[in-house]
Design a protein around this motif. Structure first.
Motif, short mmCIF file in Angstrom:
data_model
loop_
_atom_site.label_atom_id
_atom_site.label_comp_id
_atom_site.label_asym_id
_atom_site.label_seq_id
_atom_site.Cartn_x
_atom_site.Cartn_y
_atom_site.Cartn_z
N LEU A 208 42.97 40.67 83.01
CA LEU A 208 44.17 39.91 83.37
C LEU A 208 44.69 39.13 82.17
O LEU A 208 45.91 39.00 81.98
CB LEU A 208 43.87 38.97 84.53
N GLY A 209 43.76 38.62 81.36
CA GLY A 209 44.18 37.88 80.17
C GLY A 209 44.93 38.75 79.18
O GLY A 209 45.83 38.27 78.47
N SER A 210 44.61 40.04 79.12
CA SER A 210 45.29 40.94 78.19
C SER A 210 46.75 41.14 78.56
O SER A 210 47.56 41.53 77.70
CB SER A 210 44.58 42.30 78.15
N LEU A 211 47.10 40.87 79.80
CA LEU A 211 48.50 41.03 80.23
C LEU A 211 49.41 39.97 79.62
O LEU A 211 50.60 40.22 79.42
CB LEU A 211 48.59 40.99 81.75
N LEU A 212 48.88 38.78 79.33
CA LEU A 212 49.70 37.71 78.78
C LEU A 212 50.25 38.05 77.39
O LEU A 212 51.46 38.00 77.17
CB LEU A 212 48.91 36.40 78.75
N PRO A 213 49.40 38.43 76.41
CA PRO A 213 49.97 38.83 75.12
C PRO A 213 50.80 40.11 75.22
O PRO A 213 51.76 40.28 74.46
CB PRO A 213 48.75 39.03 74.22
N LEU A 214 50.46 40.98 76.17
CA LEU A 214 51.25 42.20 76.37
C LEU A 214 52.67 41.86 76.81
O LEU A 214 53.66 42.39 76.25
CB LEU A 214 50.57 43.09 77.41
N LEU A 215 52.81 40.96 77.77
CA LEU A 215 54.13 40.57 78.25
C LEU A 215 54.90 39.79 77.18
O LEU A 215 56.11 39.96 77.04
CB LEU A 215 53.99 39.73 79.53
N ALA A 216 54.19 38.94 76.43
CA ALA A 216 54.85 38.21 75.35
C ALA A 216 55.36 39.18 74.28
O ALA A 216 56.47 39.01 73.74
CB ALA A 216 53.88 37.20 74.74
N PHE A 217 54.57 40.20 73.97
CA PHE A 217 54.96 41.24 73.02
C PHE A 217 56.24 41.93 73.49
O PHE A 217 57.20 42.10 72.73
CB PHE A 217 53.81 42.24 72.90
N GLY A 218 56.27 42.31 74.78
CA GLY A 218 57.44 42.98 75.31
C GLY A 218 58.66 42.09 75.37
O GLY A 218 59.78 42.54 75.11
N LEU A 219 58.46 40.81 75.70
CA LEU A 219 59.59 39.88 75.79
C LEU A 219 60.24 39.66 74.43
O LEU A 219 61.47 39.64 74.31
CB LEU A 219 59.11 38.54 76.36
N LEU A 220 59.42 39.51 73.38
CA LEU A 220 59.97 39.33 72.04
C LEU A 220 60.80 40.53 71.61
O LEU A 220 61.88 40.39 71.03
CB LEU A 220 58.84 39.10 71.04
N LEU A 221 60.32 41.73 71.94
CA LEU A 221 61.07 42.93 71.57
C LEU A 221 62.33 43.07 72.42
O LEU A 221 63.35 43.56 71.93
CB LEU A 221 60.19 44.17 71.74
N ARG A 222 62.27 42.64 73.66
CA ARG A 222 63.43 42.74 74.53
C ARG A 222 64.59 41.89 74.01
O ARG A 222 65.75 42.28 74.13
CB ARG A 222 63.03 42.30 75.95
#
Length: 465
Positions: A208-222
């Protein structure tokens, strides 16, 4: 100007229709890049085989077992170099795979269900049949051999394209698109298999913790914040937490690839996924995969040799799955699809599809990875799997080369026709609206019911050669 697309026959009736000119150029660029990567992959494997079977073979083993960081127990990062290559460097490879998958679903061949149906069904058949053959051979072994059922299901597209480069094949664009799309679907299914069948124990909190940097990564690119100094640490954190969770860390690479936007915004010449693929593919094909091949392919044949490998049902299942299973599965699935949809082969012959099906039997990167996950790196059975993957891939490559070299003159003529640009506008005539509407660039009419790529056109029919 709108991207012209050829319409040689109703789309539902064409098994190997040409895609748009933009897609054709993209496929050509991929082929040119992947062939170089495939050659480096092959070089890494050959060096490993020679070193592992030389008098200095123990040194090769010692290099792979070296642990560069002994203080990473908390995140399970106290692993040796061979595991770093499989878990770490291959994450870069799977990141590029994730970019390819998303691009295909959003803007490529897989965006159209009708056009995607054939390569998807062929890929499923090309994975189901090798698994079935493997299981039948190992059904009565009475041990853990069945854990390796997925080993012969994978296709190494870089290795396959390297073979194409060596034999100098001018595969028609429609057939090349079929091979590439099939390989992309193959990668997606292989990723799913690794996630669901080779993940034994999952720690929920790190996952579940891995989802936080994953979502942050996607948000920055978005929001188009292409800050490499922040994106790379976020990707590394996502990978580390995924690795600590027990899920194979290469899955993090795929998910990160899915986060990258595909479509270009107004004012952008290229979409972000295309930009990232352009930047990271050389790292993947030129470094990550060859280094993995170097650590994974170094199987020693000094103890027992080829005889010990061929006496192991696991090895026999892998070889038969790659050579026979892939070919039968892809050909059989394609035959069923063309029968039920009444699609034609677009002037191609079944011998052409046989050559491509054999090429799909070249399994290397993912096959070796699944072998390690199934039986454990460094085990006797893992060594047999490595040798079997090499033997099966080499056998499939030789058979495919024999077929495709014999057809190469035909392919060269077809390729020349596909590249013909009589009006000099930079787009081959076959993609021009005049061809779509039934006319030729010189104003002459084409016979009713025919098209530039149809079997009725003597300049394009391989059988007429």
């Amino acid at each position: 100007m709108a991207d012209p697309t050829p319409t040689k026959a109703p789309e539902s009736r064409r098994a190997f229709q040409l895609s748009s000119w933009t897609e054709a150029k993209f496929i050509g660029d991929v082929l040119r890049t992947e062939t170089v990567g495939g050659g480096l992959l092959l070089l890494g494997a050959v060096i490993a085989l020679i070193w592992a079977n030389s008098p200095w073979g123990d040194a090769y083993t010692a290099v792979g077992e070296f642990v560069p960081w002994s203080g990473g127990e908390a995140l399970h990062l106290d692993i040796d170099l061979s595991h770093w290559a499989a878990d770490g460097l291959l994450a870069i490879f799977f990141f590029v795979v994730g970019l390819e998958l998303k691009r295909e679903f959003v803007a490529g061949e897989l965006r159209s269900p009708r056009r995607a149906a054939l390569p998807v069904i062929a890929a499923i058949g090309g994975m189901a049949m090798p698994a079935l053959i493997y299981v039948l051979i190992n059904l009565n072994t009475g041990d853990s051999a069945l854990r390796g059922w997925a080993i012969p299901t994978a296709t190494d597209i870089a290795f396959a394209l390297a073979v194409l480069a060596v034999i100098g094949s001018h595969l028609p664009q429609g057939l090349r698109a079929f091979l590439l799309t099939l390989a992309v679907v193959d990668d997606l299914l292989a990723i799913t298999i690794i996630a669901f069948f080779y993940t034994e124990q999952v720690s929920l909190l790190p996952l579940l913790g891995s989802l936080l940097p994953l979502l942050a990564f996607g948000l920055l690119l978005r929001v188009r914040k292409n800050w490499w100094w922040l994106l790379i640490p976020l990707a590394a954190l996502c990978w580390g937490l995924m690795h600590a969770s027990g899920v194979h860390a290469t899955i993090a690479g795929v998910l990160l690839g899915f986060m990258v936007p595909v479509l270009a915004r107004p004012g952008e010449q290229h979409g972000m996924a295309e930009q990232y693929e352009h930047r990271w593919r050389p790292v993947s094909a030129g470094f990550a995969v060859p280094v993995f091949a170097f650590f994974a392919a170094g199987v020693s044949l000094r103890d027992g040799g080829i005889g010990a490998v061929l006496s192991d049902p696991v090895a026999l299942g892998v070889i038969a799955g790659l050579v026979l299973g892939k070919t039968i599965g892809i050909l059989g699935a394609t035959a069923l699809m063309t029968k039920f949809t009444r699609a034609d082969l677009g002037g191609l012959k079944w011998i052409d599809l046989l050559g491509v099906s054999l090429l799909a039997g070249i399994g290397f990167t993912v096959s070796l990875l699944i072998g390690e996950l199934a039986f454990g790196a460094g085990s006797d059975r893992d060594a047999h799997v490595k040798a079997a993957v090499l033997i099966g891939s080499l056998t499939a490559a030789v058979f495919a080369a024999v077929i495709l070299v014999r057809r190469n003159k035909v392919y060269r003529r077809i390729s020349a026709e596909e590249r013909r640009d009589r009006d000099g506008d930079g787009i081959p005539d076959i993609y021009q609206p005049e061809h779509q509407l039934g006319g030729e660039p010189d104003g002459s009419a084409r016979p009713a019911g025919t098209s530039p790529g149809s079997a009725a056109s003597p300049g394009r029919d391989p059988a007429a050669r």
